[in-house]
Design an enzyme around this catalytic site. Sequence first.
Site, PDB file in Angstrom:
ATOM      1  N   ASN A   1     -68.259 -33.428 -13.321  1.00  0.00           N
ATOM      2  CA  ASN A   1     -66.362 -33.482 -12.881  1.00  0.00           C
ATOM      3  C   ASN A   1     -66.121 -33.955 -14.108  1.00  0.00           C
ATOM      4  O   ASN A   1     -66.443 -34.694 -14.440  1.00  0.00           O
ATOM      5  CB  ASN A   1     -66.581 -33.971 -11.886  1.00  0.00           C
TER       6      ASN A   1
ATOM      7  N   HIS B   1     -66.335 -39.230 -13.975  1.00  0.00           N
ATOM      8  CA  HIS B   1     -66.972 -38.804 -13.000  1.00  0.00           C
ATOM      9  C   HIS B   1     -68.639 -38.654 -13.874  1.00  0.00           C
ATOM     10  O   HIS B   1     -68.220 -38.042 -15.031  1.00  0.00           O
ATOM     11  CB  HIS B   1     -67.157 -37.480 -12.642  1.00  0.00           C
TER      12      HIS B   1
END
Length: 263
Positions: free
Chosen positions: A11, A255
């Site tokens: 992500n 992330h």
Amino acid sequence: MLGRVNVVTWNVNSIRQRLPRLIAMLERHDPDVVCLQETKLTDDAFPFDELRDAGYHSTSYGQRAYNGVAVASKQPIETIARGFPGDPVPDEARLLAVRTGDLMVASVYAVNGKSVGDAAYEVKLAWFDALRSWVSTLDRSIQVLLAGDFNVAPDDRDVHDPERWRGKNLASEPERDRIRALEALGLIDLGREAAGDTTGPFTFWDYRAGAFHRGWGLRIDLVLGSAPLASRLGSVEVDREERKPTAGEGKPSDHAPVILRLR
DNA sequence: ATGTCACTTTACAAGTGA
């Protein structure tokens, strides 16, 4: 004869902001397939050329400002699905399924849900129910991989402080039931499979409150594979260095990339 | 929980989503 295949899911929280780090990640891990989430741009603005220069075919299912998923691969890519039937938020670009090499791969960005009790939380549960229905239609006797940000920590080993997270969004039991429902269809949580009965490894740390520095992580970026794919499991690792501000050009995503190695 | 980040806009600060 199947060769070794490395798959990364990440992500990136805006591919525009992360492009230098993405290119560096490709050079560092040399993945065969990459699943990206939160690209946050429309397909016409996707950096196809930059990825091509790095040696990758790529496909985007994007939208303006929010969400957006993509797949890059050293092998040609055939798009299987952009979204899935029954999605309660069909305007949101959250799933891109492709065929590349000998894999069927879906880049997945689950609804966040905001907080338990919020209307968005109910949408999240409905979204997972529709996802389950779609997965149930897939041929799971072939190599299928769902990789991405599921916005659910599957069990207490996946949160830094289980009591603090008990019943909260990202860790609540109804959400965990949705992950178990995917597992009941034969998908295997390869990250957990590789880690065994230990805490983590975490994949996400909130930008706020110095969460990364304090170790306040969650394992919400998952690689879920069908049995034929799981039989090739080599390792699953998290590139937590990439979460550090000093790791590359510009700022980090919240992330870290997850690297799945298949034999 | 929240010490941030990225996005957008009757934009140059404030709201939204994470």
